[in-house]
Design an enzyme around this catalytic site. Structure first.
Site, PDB file in Angstrom:
ATOM      1  N   CYS A   2      41.407  -8.875 -28.718  1.00 16.86           N
ATOM      2  CA  CYS A   2      41.839  -8.704 -30.068  1.00 16.86           C
ATOM      3  C   CYS A   2      42.509  -7.349 -30.379  1.00 16.86           C
ATOM      4  CB  CYS A   2      40.754  -9.293 -31.274  1.00 16.86           C
ATOM      5  SG  CYS A   2      39.818 -10.679 -30.949  1.00 16.86           S
ATOM      6  N   TRP A  76      42.425 -13.227 -30.450  1.00 15.50           N
ATOM      7  CA  TRP A  76      42.380 -14.137 -29.358  1.00 15.50           C
ATOM      8  C   TRP A  76      40.988 -14.890 -29.528  1.00 15.50           C
ATOM      9  CZ3 TRP A  76      39.181 -14.880 -24.920  1.00 15.50           C
ATOM     10  CH2 TRP A  76      39.876 -15.725 -24.070  1.00 15.50           C
ATOM     11  N   ASN A 102      36.598  -6.955 -32.323  1.00 11.97           N
ATOM     12  CA  ASN A 102      36.831  -7.241 -31.125  1.00 11.97           C
ATOM     13  C   ASN A 102      36.078  -7.278 -30.082  1.00 11.97           C
ATOM     14  OD1 ASN A 102      38.465  -7.503 -28.401  1.00 11.97           O
ATOM     15  ND2 ASN A 102      39.117  -5.307 -28.639  1.00 11.97           N
ATOM     16  N   GLY A 103      35.554  -8.142 -29.362  1.00 11.84           N
ATOM     17  CA  GLY A 103      34.408  -8.363 -28.341  1.00 11.84           C
ATOM     18  C   GLY A 103      33.773  -9.645 -28.622  1.00 11.84           C
ATOM     19  N   GLU A 484      50.860 -13.467  -6.143  1.00  9.75           N
ATOM     20  CA  GLU A 484      51.574 -12.775  -7.362  1.00  9.75           C
ATOM     21  C   GLU A 484      52.580 -13.747  -7.822  1.00  9.75           C
ATOM     22  OE1 GLU A 484      51.966 -10.415 -10.768  1.00  9.75           O
ATOM     23  OE2 GLU A 484      50.484 -11.096  -9.533  1.00  9.75           O
ATOM     24  N   LYS A 488      52.339 -15.521 -11.497  1.00  9.23           N
ATOM     25  CA  LYS A 488      53.331 -15.568 -12.780  1.00  9.23           C
ATOM     26  C   LYS A 488      53.930 -16.816 -13.330  1.00  9.23           C
ATOM     27  CE  LYS A 488      53.475 -11.330 -13.326  1.00  9.23           C
ATOM     28  NZ  LYS A 488      51.751 -11.411 -13.293  1.00  9.23           N
ATOM     29  N   GLU A 491      51.106 -18.436 -15.204  1.00  9.63           N
ATOM     30  CA  GLU A 491      51.099 -17.828 -16.617  1.00  9.63           C
ATOM     31  C   GLU A 491      52.352 -18.319 -17.561  1.00  9.63           C
ATOM     32  OE1 GLU A 491      49.135 -13.344 -15.746  1.00  9.63           O
ATOM     33  OE2 GLU A 491      51.010 -13.789 -14.977  1.00  9.63           O
ATOM     34  N   HIS A 507      46.274 -25.408   8.626  1.00  6.15           N
ATOM     35  CA  HIS A 507      44.722 -25.384   8.543  1.00  6.15           C
ATOM     36  C   HIS A 507      44.339 -26.163   7.287  1.00  6.15           C
ATOM     37  CE1 HIS A 507      44.042 -22.665  12.106  1.00  6.15           C
ATOM     38  NE2 HIS A 507      44.888 -21.943  11.448  1.00  6.15           N
ATOM     39  N   LYS A 610      46.736  -9.711 -23.390  1.00  9.88           N
ATOM     40  CA  LYS A 610      46.850  -8.593 -22.519  1.00  9.88           C
ATOM     41  C   LYS A 610      45.742  -7.821 -21.932  1.00  9.88           C
ATOM     42  CE  LYS A 610      50.104  -5.911 -20.577  1.00  9.88           C
ATOM     43  NZ  LYS A 610      50.661  -6.499 -19.429  1.00  9.88           N
TER      44      LYS A 610
END
Length: 615
Positions: A2, A76, A102-103, A484, A488, A491, A507, A610
């Site tokens: 947050c 969040w 926050n947490g 990566e 992306k 996301e 395989h 983030k």
């Protein structure tokens, strides 16, 4: 996760709070809220589910009394869904106290039962309201907000940053920190608190990082920092290296578009002052220089994008410094009884320097006797302060939730570390080090030419806006770039995407190939990767034979891929270890443009934040 901001001073606090929350919204955007002690001495709060603009629109139509003391929060969601009732602030002491958090408070259920037994009631599903009600109870006993905090934090387990105000103490904001970030901004006749310096950088660039298990009390003309037991703590102010304009879009369509455009500068800034007469100079590592030179193993800890940067660092450290290197996901590391020797160097990577999984892994590594080195992008970050040494990247603020320029800066820092160790260990000659540094110094200009292909990639993405699955293949350093690229796309565009080592196809994963399947392939240079290039071309032929649509990331002049790829995105020639810094940009742009073509929020993808400050 947050975003939190607090203010006391001589301004109307709402403007400061909303401005700070706007710069912190990347930390969470499920809901937002503010609490202000008005000029009439009464506490007023307003909070709404949704992004910050929902709150600001509500405040415009239903204003609250403004004043010079306030706190603000953007959430969040953890405990309880993103609803008005679960949004912060939460109230205590019959509505006279407001608290933001926050947490995660791990023992909230036990505390809640205790409060319920005493007759207290709750209106939300959150752990935060438990802390607010308990703080209100302690305030009524102590008569002082700082003392009430001191009594509260001793009862809480977990990770938290808490900020609170009480209408009986206007001109005071109190905060407490355990395992979650909190920064103090020092002004003239005003002071600030925030989960990130972005909360107040518009008003001051002087800051203090609040340490583990500390309480801070701010007034317009004073600050007080103590530990949880009330003992005074010495503070060390630092200067924020960027200003508020660096965190603005500046005419770009999104923060991500702006930050991708800044990648050459992020690499150049991370190199600046560290390349001297063909050698690497990293004075920030002087305190651990002998340990690094004598290391027998390196362990890299990171999550997500940072872990893929770490994998590239592994290749460089093993090739240049001759050290065995393992890359571990931070959240798995300490739960499997890892073997750590006295000569193990643990390198942690985190853009924010606050990633909780990585922070706890670093603490565990230190407890086991390892030397710890952090690579991060944020001054005053917790992981940097918990490590024996820190190597800062200089990417500047990264606001878009999905990382881009921080990734290339992390890879650059890892390459500097690898060449620094190569010199200390004598595994490369000075001429070899100079040659690699010259190559690295030339990457920003080469990357600028890659970014010029943005319109071409945009058209490619628009033509694939209805695609439901994309695969990514690479070998050697192309493999982490494939991972990566897939991350992306997941996301930003919310579609199935997977990255594979190209040789792994036969395989099992080749069963996924069907006619029309879109596959990105990172193709190594035929001039400098003479053994790998034909193998990757063979992998392309294998999937083309089964109907795949191939998009190749290939070196300029590589004609061997043309018969086998429907689309080719070109990058300049570079030595193998430096190709990833060029090859990643087209994949970042593609994910961004595909998400935009689907009408999605590029900067604030769903369900993400983030800075991951909970485990």
């Amino acid at each position: 996760m947050c975003g939190i901001v607090g203010y006391v001073g001589n301004r109307q606090s709402l403007e400061v709070l909303i401005g700070g929350l706007r710069r912190l919204e990347y930390r969470g955007y499920d809901s937002a809220g503010v609490a202000v002690i008005g000029e009439d001495g009464r506490l007023s709060t307003h909070k709404k589910a949704g992004k910050l603009n929902v709150l600001t629109e509500e405040l415009a139509t239903s204003p609250i009394a403004d004043g010079a003391t306030g706190i603000g929060h953007t959430r969040w969601a953890t405990h309880g869904g993103p609803t008005d009732g679960n949004a912060h602030p939460h109230l205590g002491d019959d509505g006279k106290l407001a608290l933001i958090h926050n947490g995660i408070i791990e023992n909230f259920a036990v505390l809640k039962e205790e409060l319920l037994a005493e007759g207290y009631t709750f209106s939300s599903e959150t752990d935060t309201e438990v802390a607010a009600v308990m703080l209100g109870r302690e305030y009524r006993s102590a008569g002082d907000l700082t003392e009430a905090f001191r009594r509260l934090v001793g009862r809480l387990h977990g990770a938290f940053t808490l900020l609170a105000v009480h209408q009986d103490q206007p001109g005071v904001v109190v905060g407490a920190r355990r395992n979650s970030p909190l920064v103090l901004g020092l002004g003239d006749g005003e002071n600030f608190l925030g989960s990130d310096v972005a909360a107040f950088v518009e008003h001051t660039r002087r800051a203090v990082a609040i340490g583990q298990d500390q309480i801070v009390t701010i007034r317009p003309d004073s600050i007080e920092v103590t530990d949880f037991q009330g003992n005074p703590v010495e503070t060390e102010p630092f200067e924020i290296a960027w200003d508020a304009s660096a965190a603005e879009k500046g005419g770009w369509s999104s923060f991500m578009a702006k930050e991708i455009s800044e990648e050459p500068e992020a690499i150049a800034n991370t190199l600046r002052g560290r390349l001297v007469d063909g050698a690497v100079q990293l004075p920030e590592l002087d305190g651990v220089g002998e340990v690094l030179a004598d290391a027998d193993r390196v362990l890299i800890l990171a999550c997500g994008t940072a872990a893929y940067a770490g994998t590239l660092g592994k290749y460089a450290l093993e090739k240049w410094a001759g050290l065995p290197v393992d890359v571990e996901l931070s959240h798995e590391f300490r739960y499997r009884d890892p073997v750590i020797g006295k000569k193990t160097v643990v390198v942690s990577i985190s853009q924010s320097g606050e990633t909780m999984d990585t922070l706890m892994a670093v603490k565990y590594a230190r407890e086991q006797g390892a030397t710890t080195l952090s690579i991060c992008n944020t001054q005053g970050a917790t992981i940097a302060r918990e490590s024996h040494a820190a190597l800062y990247t200089h990417a500047g603020p990264e606001v878009a939730v999905a990382s881009t320029k921080a990734f290339v800066a992390q890879v650059t820092a890892l390459y500097l570390l690898a060449l620094h160790l190569a010199a200390a260990r004598g595994t490369l000659t000075p001429d070899q080090i100079r040659e690699n540094l010259d190559e690295l110094a030339g990457i920003p200009d080469k990357l600028r030419t890659v970014l010029e292909a943005g319109p071409e990639i945009r058209e490619l993405a628009r033509g694939m806006s209805d695609t439901r699955s994309v695969l990514f293949l690479g070998r050697h350093v192309g493999y982490p770039i494939a991972l990566e690229g897939a991350l992306k796309l997941k996301e930003l565009a919310y579609i199935h995407a997977e990255g594979f080592a190209a040789g792994e196809l036969k395989h099992g994963p080749i069963a996924l190939i069907e006619p029309g399947q879109r596959v990105f392939v990172i193709v190594p240079s035929p001039r400098v990767s003479t053994s790998l290039h034909p193998k990757v071309v063979s992998n392309i032929q294998e999937i083309r034979a089964r109907g795949a649509h191939v998009i190749a990331i290939a070196e300029q002049g590589d004609v061997a891929v043309l018969p086998f790829a429907e689309d080719v995105l070109r990058i300049p020639l570079a030595a193998p270890l430096f190709e990833p810094l060029l090859a990643v940009a087209p994949l970042q742009i593609f994910a961004m443009e595909l998400a935009a073509a689907k009408g999605l929020d590029v900067d604030q993808p769903r369900n993400l934040a983030k800075s991951v400050t909970v485990e």
